[in-house]
Structures are given as structure tokens and as C-alpha cells.
Write a protein that holds these residues in place. Structure first.
Motif, PDB file in Angstrom:
ATOM      1  N   ASP A  18       7.853 -10.350  -3.465  1.00  0.00           N
ATOM      2  CA  ASP A  18       7.219  -9.043  -3.304  1.00  0.00           C
ATOM      3  C   ASP A  18       5.692  -9.206  -3.236  1.00  0.00           C
ATOM      4  O   ASP A  18       5.112 -10.039  -3.931  1.00  0.00           O
ATOM      5  N   LEU A  19       5.080  -8.383  -2.400  1.00  0.00           N
ATOM      6  CA  LEU A  19       3.627  -8.364  -2.312  1.00  0.00           C
ATOM      7  C   LEU A  19       3.102  -7.137  -3.024  1.00  0.00           C
ATOM      8  O   LEU A  19       3.462  -6.000  -2.687  1.00  0.00           O
ATOM      9  N   TYR A  20       2.240  -7.355  -4.027  1.00  0.00           N
ATOM     10  CA  TYR A  20       1.594  -6.256  -4.738  1.00  0.00           C
ATOM     11  C   TYR A  20       0.217  -6.010  -4.114  1.00  0.00           C
ATOM     12  O   TYR A  20      -0.503  -6.958  -3.769  1.00  0.00           O
ATOM     13  N   ILE A  21      -0.125  -4.745  -3.977  1.00  0.00           N
ATOM     14  CA  ILE A  21      -1.326  -4.332  -3.251  1.00  0.00           C
ATOM     15  C   ILE A  21      -2.118  -3.343  -4.096  1.00  0.00           C
ATOM     16  O   ILE A  21      -1.581  -2.317  -4.526  1.00  0.00           O
ATOM     17  N   CYS A  22      -3.366  -3.644  -4.348  1.00  0.00           N
ATOM     18  CA  CYS A  22      -4.267  -2.664  -4.968  1.00  0.00           C
ATOM     19  C   CYS A  22      -4.891  -1.837  -3.858  1.00  0.00           C
ATOM     20  O   CYS A  22      -5.619  -2.376  -3.020  1.00  0.00           O
ATOM     21  N   ASP A  23      -4.588  -0.545  -3.836  1.00  0.00           N
ATOM     22  CA  ASP A  23      -5.153   0.334  -2.822  1.00  0.00           C
ATOM     23  C   ASP A  23      -6.255   1.182  -3.452  1.00  0.00           C
ATOM     24  O   ASP A  23      -6.044   1.817  -4.487  1.00  0.00           O
ATOM     25  N   GLY A  24      -7.431   1.193  -2.828  1.00  0.00           N
ATOM     26  CA  GLY A  24      -8.596   1.881  -3.377  1.00  0.00           C
ATOM     27  C   GLY A  24      -8.490   3.388  -3.396  1.00  0.00           C
ATOM     28  O   GLY A  24      -9.401   4.060  -3.894  1.00  0.00           O
ATOM     29  N   TYR A  25      -7.380   3.941  -2.887  1.00  0.00           N
ATOM     30  CA  TYR A  25      -7.142   5.389  -2.933  1.00  0.00           C
ATOM     31  C   TYR A  25      -5.815   5.736  -3.608  1.00  0.00           C
ATOM     32  O   TYR A  25      -5.716   6.764  -4.281  1.00  0.00           O
TER      33      TYR A  25
ATOM     34  N   MET B 149       0.487  -0.707  -5.307  1.00  0.00           N
ATOM     35  CA  MET B 149       1.665  -0.548  -4.464  1.00  0.00           C
ATOM     36  C   MET B 149       2.453  -1.863  -4.437  1.00  0.00           C
ATOM     37  O   MET B 149       1.961  -2.915  -4.853  1.00  0.00           O
ATOM     38  N   LYS B 150       3.660  -1.790  -3.883  1.00  0.00           N
ATOM     39  CA  LYS B 150       4.487  -2.991  -3.744  1.00  0.00           C
ATOM     40  C   LYS B 150       5.310  -2.894  -2.469  1.00  0.00           C
ATOM     41  O   LYS B 150       5.812  -1.828  -2.122  1.00  0.00           O
ATOM     42  N   VAL B 151       5.466  -4.025  -1.777  1.00  0.00           N
ATOM     43  CA  VAL B 151       6.316  -4.081  -0.593  1.00  0.00           C
ATOM     44  C   VAL B 151       7.133  -5.369  -0.654  1.00  0.00           C
ATOM     45  O   VAL B 151       6.671  -6.389  -1.161  1.00  0.00           O
ATOM     46  N   GLY B 152       8.369  -5.309  -0.180  1.00  0.00           N
ATOM     47  CA  GLY B 152       9.261  -6.460  -0.231  1.00  0.00           C
ATOM     48  C   GLY B 152       8.922  -7.529   0.791  1.00  0.00           C
ATOM     49  O   GLY B 152       8.015  -7.361   1.625  1.00  0.00           O
ATOM     50  N   PRO B 153       9.645  -8.650   0.779  1.00  0.00           N
ATOM     51  CA  PRO B 153       9.354  -9.784   1.667  1.00  0.00           C
ATOM     52  C   PRO B 153       9.430  -9.443   3.145  1.00  0.00           C
ATOM     53  O   PRO B 153       8.860 -10.163   3.976  1.00  0.00           O
TER      54      PRO B 153
END
Length: 370
Positions: free
Chosen positions: A121-128, A132-136
Motif C-alpha cells: 500500500d502507498l500512504y500519501i500525505c495530502d496538503g488538503y 490517504m492510502k491506495v493499494g498496489p
């Protein structure tokens, strides 16, 4: 014949103004000259990207990538020279009016990227939007956390994962401002930043450090006994102890030159810190006086403030600090900004290559140290 008779008075005016401009620039705006730096970044290979601002880069558990978080709310994946950049994921379902050059809040602004090795899984810090998280397989990311202890996460910036403990830590750089106002956050003197620990099992978000001034980068050390987080405004690198006799306490780990951005752990256990720009006299004046910073926030356009803070001379710089003592080990530069500008991240791989991202420029760079 006297010089005054040779040259008309009006002809001397441009010369006087030119001298005044040069002296004023050197006195007020010119970026610092740092000792002991290596001007090697102009030798890096440039990989253009069709969208501005690959602020953070990351490689998946299979070593593919890099993946880049860009200004239009997407995560792009590099597939090599033959295929180039392809879309992997996005943080917002609202894609109708997204710009490749400017931030559109409804599109989100992905910043720090972190792959979880055991799940892909890719974890994403979104400035707004929050973390967040998205799968492979990529696609639309889902929200993981957007509040902590009753306060909204306004500016998720960078994170790191402790897979053994099944928790992650991330920066909320401000409880009042989103990404686009990042330079106002650095200038106005407010200490509204915090570091948050998120337990993936209990889904509890707990603040472990607060009262920070535009905390930007964050990384865990090699044995996960502490984390560090750097303040863009001050250059201070704060340490929070997770394990051991000092667990739950904090101290100052280091101070770096310039305005720091993301932090990445190296294969040997040290840290690279991307530096947006070196400091200048006028930049120090703004950041060092809260009243002036607030006046600038109200009266100066963001684009002008960015130009002033980098001395009207965008350039590239990265600092390596010891993972044990915080001592500065190495400073790499592109003094004239010939190749790199607005460096946000330096990511060293085991093959000796260092990959660089930029918060504004439409490029990723790679420097082969071997």
C-alpha cells in the motif's frame, strides 16, 4: 579635461542606479555562501515530468519507480525512458479542473509518499485532504485519517511507517493553513504544527509533538527508537524519543542551513534533508520578526514572497546529517541553479544514486555518486 565635462550628468544616473542595485542585492537578497559545500548537483541527470512539483518521490517494495507526488493531485510512476511517466493514483475524485501548473484545492495536493513493504500500500500525505492510502494497483486513494485529538488535520506533509509496531507518524504542518500558504506559515511566526502518531489497529491519532513552526520533513531513525522533524522556518531539527529511557521526551537534534523540506533515511542510517533554498538577510529578517512576517502575509503576494526567500535565484541544495549525532556530514549544491531548483527531497538508494524532487519545478533528478 575634468571628467564632469566629458560625461553629461544624466548619463551617470543609470550607472549610479546599477551600482545601488548590485549593492542592495548583495546586502539584502543574495543567498548565503556556505563553507565546505560540494557544487556537484549540476552534474545530475534531469528527468522532465509533464506536471509541476514532484515534491516527494518513493520506490515500491519491488524497487520500481520512482513514484512522484505532483501538483495536480496525482501520483505518477516512472517507467523508464521508453514509457516515461504514467498515472498511478490520485487523491481526489474531482479531476475536472485540475491544473498541471497551479494547486487547485479540490484536486488535493499530494506531498509525502511512503510505501508499506508488507502490503504494498502507498500512504500519501495530502496538503488538503489528510493522510490517504491506495493499494498496489493504484487508482483513487481512500482517506485514513484527517483529525487528531479533536482538531482537523489541515496540512499533512510527510510521514514514516513503523511496520513492526503497525503505526505511522506524520506531520500536520499547521492547524490553520493548507499547502499553498506554506511560505506564509513559515513567515508569520505561528507555532501551530504538530507530529501525530496513528495506530492502525486502534485507529487512534495521538499528538506526540506540538508547538512547532512549519514542521515539514519527518523520518524515523534506523532502529525506530526516535523520529526527527524539521522546521522550515528555523532550520531546527527536533527529535522525539519513541523507545528507551527517554521515551516520550523531545530535544533538538540538529540545525541545518536554509529552509528544510523533506527528510529521508539513508541505507547506512544517516539522513538526507532537501533544502528549498539557502537563507538571505531579508529572509532572516522576515522569519525572525513575527510582526514583519504577519505584515508580509497580508500585503505581499505569495509568488513574490517565494522569490524573495530564495534571493531571486532558485537553486538546489541538500544536507546530509549523522543519524547518531545530528552533525552535518555533507552539503551538496547547485549554486547557480543551472540544473536543480527548489529541492524538496533527496532520496539515496542502495546503488549509490540519489534521487531529488522539487516542490515547484517540473523535473526529477538523479545523481550517481559512484
Amino acid at each position: 579635461m575634468p571628467i564632469s565635462q566629458k560625461i553629461p550628468t544624466w548619463a551617470a544616473v543609470p550607472t549610479v542606479f546599477a551600482i545601488f542595485a548590485v549593492v542592495s542585492y548583495q546586502t539584502l537578497f543574495a543567498p548565503d555562501n556556505l563553507e565546505g559545500t560540494k557544487n556537484v548537483l549540476p552534474m545530475a541527470k534531469t528527468i522532465p515530468i509533464p506536471v509541476d512539483g514532484p515534491e516527494s518521490i518513493e520506490f515500491d517494495p519491488q524497487g520500481e519507480g520512482p513514484y512522484a507526488a505532483v501538483v495536480d493531485g496525482r501520483i505518477l510512476k516512472w517507467r523508464g525512458d521508453a514509457l516515461g511517466w504514467v498515472e498511478f493514483a490520485h487523491t481526489s475524485p474531482h479531476r475536472g479542473n485540475c491544473s498541471s501548473r497551479e494547486v487547485v484545492p479540490t484536486c488535493g495536493r499530494p506531498l509525502g509518499l511512503s510505501f508499506e513493504k508488507k502490503t504494498g500500500d502507498l500512504y500519501i500525505c495530502d496538503g488538503y485532504l489528510g493522510v490517504m492510502k491506495v493499494g498496489p494497483q493504484g487508482g483513487l486513494a481512500e482517506l485514513v485519517v484527517d483529525q487528531a485529538e479533536g482538531r482537523k488535520v489541515m496540512f499533512a506533509n510527510q510521514m514514516d511507517i513503523d511496520e513492526e509496531e503497525d503505526v505511522f507518524y506524520f506531520n500536520d504542518s499547521s492547524d490553520k493553513y493548507h499547502f499553498r500558504e506554506v511560505f506564509f506559515v513559515a513567515a508569520n511566526g505561528e507555532r501551530s504544527g504538530r507530529v501525530i502518531r496513528y495506530d492502525k489497529k486502534t485507529k487512534e491519532a495521538k499528538v506526540v509533538m506540538d508547538n512547532l513552526r512549519c514542521n515539514n520533513g519527518l523520518a524515523l531513525n534506523k532502529d525506530r527508537s526516535f523520529l526527527i522533524s524539521c522546521e522550515s522556518a528555523t532550520g531546527l531539527v527536533h527529535r522525539y524519543w519513541i523507545k528507551g529511557p527517554k521515551a516520550g521526551t523531545r530535544d533538538i537534534f540538529a540545525k541545518v542551513p536554509g529552509y528544510p523540506d523533506n527528510i529521508r533515511l539513508t541505507p547506512t542510517g544517516d539522513f538526507w534533508i532537501g533544502i528549498h533554498s539557502k537563507k538571505s538577510p531579508v529572509g532572516r529578517l522576515i522569519v525572525g520578526n513575527k510582526w514583519l512576517g504577519k505584515l508580509v502575509e497580508k500585503t505581499v503576494k505569495l509568488e513574490l514572497l517565494i522569490a524573495v526567500m530564495n534571493g531571486f535565484k532558485p537553486h538546489g541544495i541538500a544536507v546530509k546529517i549523522s543519524g547518531e549525532t545530528g552533525e552535518i556530514l555533507e552539503i551538496l549544491e547547485d549554486r547557480e541553479g543551472k540544473t536543480m531548483k527548489y529541492v524538496s527531497e533527496a532520496y539515496e538508494r542502495e546503488d549509490g544514486k540519489i534521487w531529488f524532487g522539487s516542490v515547484f519545478w517540473p523535473a526529477v533528478w538523479v545523481l550517481d555518486r559512484k
